[in-house]
Design a protein around this motif. Structure first.
Motif, PDB file in Angstrom:
ATOM      1  N   GLY A  56      35.966  38.164  39.495  1.00  0.00           N
ATOM      2  CA  GLY A  56      36.566  39.056  38.583  1.00  0.00           C
ATOM      3  C   GLY A  56      36.616  40.592  39.044  1.00  0.00           C
ATOM      4  O   GLY A  56      35.734  41.038  39.834  1.00  0.00           O
ATOM      5  N   VAL A  57      37.287  41.263  38.324  1.00  0.00           N
ATOM      6  CA  VAL A  57      37.330  42.824  38.688  1.00  0.00           C
ATOM      7  C   VAL A  57      37.485  43.614  37.325  1.00  0.00           C
ATOM      8  O   VAL A  57      38.125  43.040  36.415  1.00  0.00           O
ATOM      9  N   ILE A  58      36.243  44.523  37.143  1.00  0.00           N
ATOM     10  CA  ILE A  58      36.405  45.424  35.890  1.00  0.00           C
ATOM     11  C   ILE A  58      36.624  46.816  36.468  1.00  0.00           C
ATOM     12  O   ILE A  58      35.977  47.493  37.454  1.00  0.00           O
ATOM     13  N   GLY A  59      37.437  47.530  35.599  1.00  0.00           N
ATOM     14  CA  GLY A  59      37.850  48.827  35.704  1.00  0.00           C
ATOM     15  C   GLY A  59      38.657  49.269  35.201  1.00  0.00           C
ATOM     16  O   GLY A  59      39.338  48.845  34.059  1.00  0.00           O
ATOM     17  N   TYR A 102      30.565  33.647  37.260  1.00  0.00           N
ATOM     18  CA  TYR A 102      31.348  34.390  38.213  1.00  0.00           C
ATOM     19  C   TYR A 102      30.380  34.481  39.294  1.00  0.00           C
ATOM     20  O   TYR A 102      29.099  34.582  39.160  1.00  0.00           O
ATOM     21  N   ALA A 103      30.805  34.431  40.657  1.00  0.00           N
ATOM     22  CA  ALA A 103      29.825  34.554  41.630  1.00  0.00           C
ATOM     23  C   ALA A 103      30.055  35.963  42.398  1.00  0.00           C
ATOM     24  O   ALA A 103      29.177  36.491  42.454  1.00  0.00           O
ATOM     25  N   VAL A 104      31.284  36.339  41.929  1.00  0.00           N
ATOM     26  CA  VAL A 104      31.533  38.134  42.579  1.00  0.00           C
ATOM     27  C   VAL A 104      32.183  38.640  41.353  1.00  0.00           C
ATOM     28  O   VAL A 104      33.147  38.335  41.001  1.00  0.00           O
ATOM     29  N   ILE A 105      31.523  39.880  41.034  1.00  0.00           N
ATOM     30  CA  ILE A 105      32.232  40.750  39.903  1.00  0.00           C
ATOM     31  C   ILE A 105      32.349  42.330  40.675  1.00  0.00           C
ATOM     32  O   ILE A 105      31.489  42.931  41.002  1.00  0.00           O
ATOM     33  N   PHE A 106      33.762  42.532  41.040  1.00  0.00           N
ATOM     34  CA  PHE A 106      33.999  43.781  41.723  1.00  0.00           C
ATOM     35  C   PHE A 106      33.972  44.880  40.326  1.00  0.00           C
ATOM     36  O   PHE A 106      34.927  44.592  39.582  1.00  0.00           O
ATOM     37  N   ILE A 154      33.718  49.261  43.712  1.00  0.00           N
ATOM     38  CA  ILE A 154      34.773  49.319  44.689  1.00  0.00           C
ATOM     39  C   ILE A 154      35.200  50.897  44.217  1.00  0.00           C
ATOM     40  O   ILE A 154      35.084  51.160  43.000  1.00  0.00           O
ATOM     41  N   PRO A 155      35.814  51.373  45.009  1.00  0.00           N
ATOM     42  CA  PRO A 155      36.564  52.745  44.805  1.00  0.00           C
ATOM     43  C   PRO A 155      37.644  52.573  43.669  1.00  0.00           C
ATOM     44  O   PRO A 155      38.122  51.519  43.660  1.00  0.00           O
ATOM     45  N   SER A 156      38.065  53.391  42.779  1.00  0.00           N
ATOM     46  CA  SER A 156      39.056  53.146  41.990  1.00  0.00           C
ATOM     47  C   SER A 156      40.223  53.771  42.579  1.00  0.00           C
ATOM     48  O   SER A 156      40.413  54.386  43.638  1.00  0.00           O
ATOM     49  N   GLY A 157      41.395  54.031  41.655  1.00  0.00           N
ATOM     50  CA  GLY A 157      42.750  54.671  42.262  1.00  0.00           C
ATOM     51  C   GLY A 157      42.636  56.279  42.597  1.00  0.00           C
ATOM     52  O   GLY A 157      43.350  56.553  43.206  1.00  0.00           O
ATOM     53  N   THR A 158      41.607  56.638  41.699  1.00  0.00           N
ATOM     54  CA  THR A 158      41.133  58.158  42.033  1.00  0.00           C
ATOM     55  C   THR A 158      40.418  58.314  43.177  1.00  0.00           C
ATOM     56  O   THR A 158      40.140  59.765  43.132  1.00  0.00           O
ATOM     57  N   GLY A 159      39.900  57.500  43.776  1.00  0.00           N
ATOM     58  CA  GLY A 159      38.949  57.927  45.036  1.00  0.00           C
ATOM     59  C   GLY A 159      37.557  57.158  44.984  1.00  0.00           C
ATOM     60  O   GLY A 159      37.234  56.690  43.807  1.00  0.00           O
TER      61      GLY A 159
END
Length: 106
Positions: free
Chosen positions: A6-9, A45-49, A76-81
């Motif tokens: 999954g991805v959180i952000g 969840y095995a991986v959470i970005f 992980i970097p966001s869209g803003t850097g």
């Protein structure tokens, strides 16, 4: 362990991960981010970005999972850097594993 990813952000930074088949979550407040991470851990969840901006808001919660094999919570970097959290974590883990710093400072 086979598990979900999954991805959180922030909305603009994580929606594209849906096209890759990942579960995407867009909580705003530090409390909601922490709750989402805890829920994902319970759901195996095995991986959470986590985008670096969201990662900073949930450091206390993320710290609980650092000593456990799952889930792996990865900034992980966001869209803003990038804020440099991802590379800082890699440096710290490599130094811990080998007993010395292998990366040159910028």
């Amino acid at each position: 362990m086979a598990g979900r990813i999954g991805v959180i952000g922030e909305k603009d930074s994580v929606r594209c991960f849906r096209t890759l088949g990942l579960d995407v979550f867009e909580p705003d407040s530090p409390r909601d981010i922490a709750h989402t991470i805890n829920r994902m851990a319970k759901e195996k969840y095995a991986v959470i970005f986590v985008t670096e901006q969201a990662y900073e808001k949930a450091l206390e919660t993320i710290q609980k999972y650092k000593s456990q094999p799952y889930p792996a919570v990865i900034p992980i970097p966001s869209g803003t850097g990038s804020l440099g959290l991802g590379i800082a974590n890699i440096r710290k883990n490599v130094e811990k594993a080998v007993g010395t710093q292998l990366f040159l400072d910028d």
